[in-house]
Design a protein around this motif. Structure first.
Motif, PDB file in Angstrom:
ATOM      1  N   MET A   1     -12.739   4.939   1.252  1.00 42.87           N
ATOM      2  CA  MET A   1     -11.547   4.708   0.860  1.00 42.87           C
ATOM      3  C   MET A   1     -11.564   4.300  -0.815  1.00 42.87           C
ATOM      4  SD  MET A   1      -8.588   1.514   1.716  1.00 42.87           S
ATOM      5  CE  MET A   1     -10.339   0.359   0.824  1.00 42.87           C
ATOM      6  N   ASN A   2     -10.768   4.903  -1.450  1.00 41.72           N
ATOM      7  CA  ASN A   2     -10.693   5.096  -3.014  1.00 41.72           C
ATOM      8  C   ASN A   2      -9.894   3.825  -3.322  1.00 41.72           C
ATOM      9  OD1 ASN A   2     -10.647   5.518  -5.606  1.00 41.72           O
ATOM     10  ND2 ASN A   2      -9.505   7.418  -5.776  1.00 41.72           N
ATOM     11  N   SER A   3     -10.475   2.772  -3.967  1.00 47.05           N
ATOM     12  CA  SER A   3      -9.937   1.473  -4.409  1.00 47.05           C
ATOM     13  C   SER A   3      -8.904   1.730  -5.462  1.00 47.05           C
ATOM     14  CB  SER A   3     -11.035   0.539  -4.980  1.00 47.05           C
ATOM     15  OG  SER A   3     -11.664   1.210  -6.156  1.00 47.05           O
ATOM     16  N   SER A   4      -8.751   2.554  -5.993  1.00 47.91           N
ATOM     17  CA  SER A   4      -7.648   3.021  -6.897  1.00 47.91           C
ATOM     18  C   SER A   4      -6.350   3.268  -6.215  1.00 47.91           C
ATOM     19  CB  SER A   4      -8.104   3.938  -8.168  1.00 47.91           C
ATOM     20  OG  SER A   4      -8.476   5.033  -7.536  1.00 47.91           O
ATOM     21  N   ASN A   5      -6.670   3.805  -5.064  1.00 45.30           N
ATOM     22  CA  ASN A   5      -5.346   4.470  -4.273  1.00 45.30           C
ATOM     23  C   ASN A   5      -5.344   3.727  -2.903  1.00 45.30           C
ATOM     24  OD1 ASN A   5      -3.103   5.664  -3.914  1.00 45.30           O
ATOM     25  ND2 ASN A   5      -4.336   7.868  -3.128  1.00 45.30           N
ATOM     26  N   PRO A   6      -4.993   2.406  -2.868  1.00 47.25           N
ATOM     27  CA  PRO A   6      -5.127   1.613  -1.536  1.00 47.25           C
ATOM     28  C   PRO A   6      -4.120   2.022  -0.427  1.00 47.25           C
ATOM     29  CG  PRO A   6      -3.997   0.231  -3.207  1.00 47.25           C
ATOM     30  CD  PRO A   6      -4.677   1.715  -3.894  1.00 47.25           C
ATOM     31  N   ILE A   7      -4.508   1.841   0.927  1.00 50.39           N
ATOM     32  CA  ILE A   7      -3.483   2.304   1.554  1.00 50.39           C
ATOM     33  C   ILE A   7      -2.269   1.406   1.933  1.00 50.39           C
ATOM     34  CG2 ILE A   7      -3.448   2.435   4.440  1.00 50.39           C
ATOM     35  CD1 ILE A   7      -6.396   3.053   4.463  1.00 50.39           C
ATOM     36  N   ALA A   8      -1.244   1.601   2.167  1.00 47.87           N
ATOM     37  CA  ALA A   8      -0.099   1.118   2.261  1.00 47.87           C
ATOM     38  C   ALA A   8       0.185   0.090   3.569  1.00 47.87           C
ATOM     39  CB  ALA A   8       1.114   1.973   1.684  1.00 47.87           C
ATOM     40  N   PRO A   9       0.533  -1.004   3.434  1.00 47.53           N
ATOM     41  CA  PRO A   9       0.971  -1.708   4.587  1.00 47.53           C
ATOM     42  C   PRO A   9       1.885  -1.009   5.374  1.00 47.53           C
ATOM     43  CG  PRO A   9       1.595  -3.060   2.932  1.00 47.53           C
ATOM     44  CD  PRO A   9       0.779  -1.958   2.393  1.00 47.53           C
ATOM     45  N   PRO A  10       2.355  -1.414   6.697  1.00 45.86           N
ATOM     46  CA  PRO A  10       3.563  -1.020   7.697  1.00 45.86           C
ATOM     47  C   PRO A  10       4.649  -1.435   6.657  1.00 45.86           C
ATOM     48  CG  PRO A  10       1.998  -2.032   8.785  1.00 45.86           C
ATOM     49  CD  PRO A  10       1.623  -2.139   7.438  1.00 45.86           C
TER      50      PRO A  10
END
Length: 226
Positions: A1-10
């Protein structure tokens, strides 16, 4: 996972909280939940992180955090200060470069305003200790030249007596000569056998009637009599 582009929560739990929770607590809670979600993604994976995010949103539906339907909300000042501090530290951690630029810019601006204020205050306060400050005027000399009007700070010596004779509104007129234009201001003062080298002025007899300088010795009404 790229730390500069985090996964958005629900999204739907957050929309629910925005509808139900008191807005005074919402921003800080959103930031805490977002940070916890990213930590859970790294530690437990995306699926478990989403489940914990939803469950955490459900646990926040408490009477203490829910909007009141009527009446006034009494804010906790300590909580507001803590909230602002947390937001500031969070912004610093996420955007260090821009945060430092803003801090340096703000500090420079405040320092400039303070320095300008001190300078203007000092300039406006020059010689304001004179008792007749509001009645003091300096007479300047305008000389017409081929290049225009030249303003000088010196005037003819007889002007002071002429102003007193010709203008009734003039209470005192004082002439001062510091010899700066013509020669050195240095001289020798003699008192008995003592001789003291000093710099001085020549002033007319009413000088101490106009300017509120205190004398170390002598009477201001007589010291410049001759």
């Amino acid at each position: 996972m790229n730390s500069s582009n985090p996964i958005a929560p629900p999204r739907w739990p957050l929309r629910l909280l925005r509808r139900v929770l008191n807005p005074n607590y919402l921003e800080e809670l959103e930031g805490d939940m977002a940070e916890q979600f990213q930590d859970n993604v790294k530690k437990h994976g995306l699926l478990r992180a989403r489940r914990r995010y939803i469950w955490g949103a459900v646990l926040l539906l408490r009477p203490a955090l829910v909007k009141k339907l009527s009446g006034h909300v009494r804010l906790n000042q300590y909580g507001m200060l803590k909230h602002n501090f947390v937001m500031t530290m969070r912004g610093f951690q996420r955007y260090k470069t821009s945060f430092l630029i803003n801090i340096v810019g703000l500090s420079t601006g405040l320092a400039s305003v303070i320095m300008i204020y001190l300078w203007v205050s000092d300039e406006l306060g020059v010689d304001r200790f004179h008792e007749k400050d509001s009645q003091l005027y300096q007479v300047l000399l305008n000389v017409k030249t081929t290049q225009g009007i030249l303003t000088e700070s010196f005037t003819p010596a007889p002007l002071a007596s002429a102003l007193l004779e010709g203008m009734p509104e003039v209470e005192y007129a004082v002439s001062v000569n510091d010899f700066f234009t013509w020669r050195s201001r240095e001289g020798v003062f003699s008192y008995g056998e003592q001789q003291i080298a000093a710099k001085g002025w020549h002033a007319s007899k009413d000088f101490f009637q106009v300017f509120s300088y205190e004398l170390v010795q002598g009477d201001k009404n007589e010291v410049l009599g001759d």
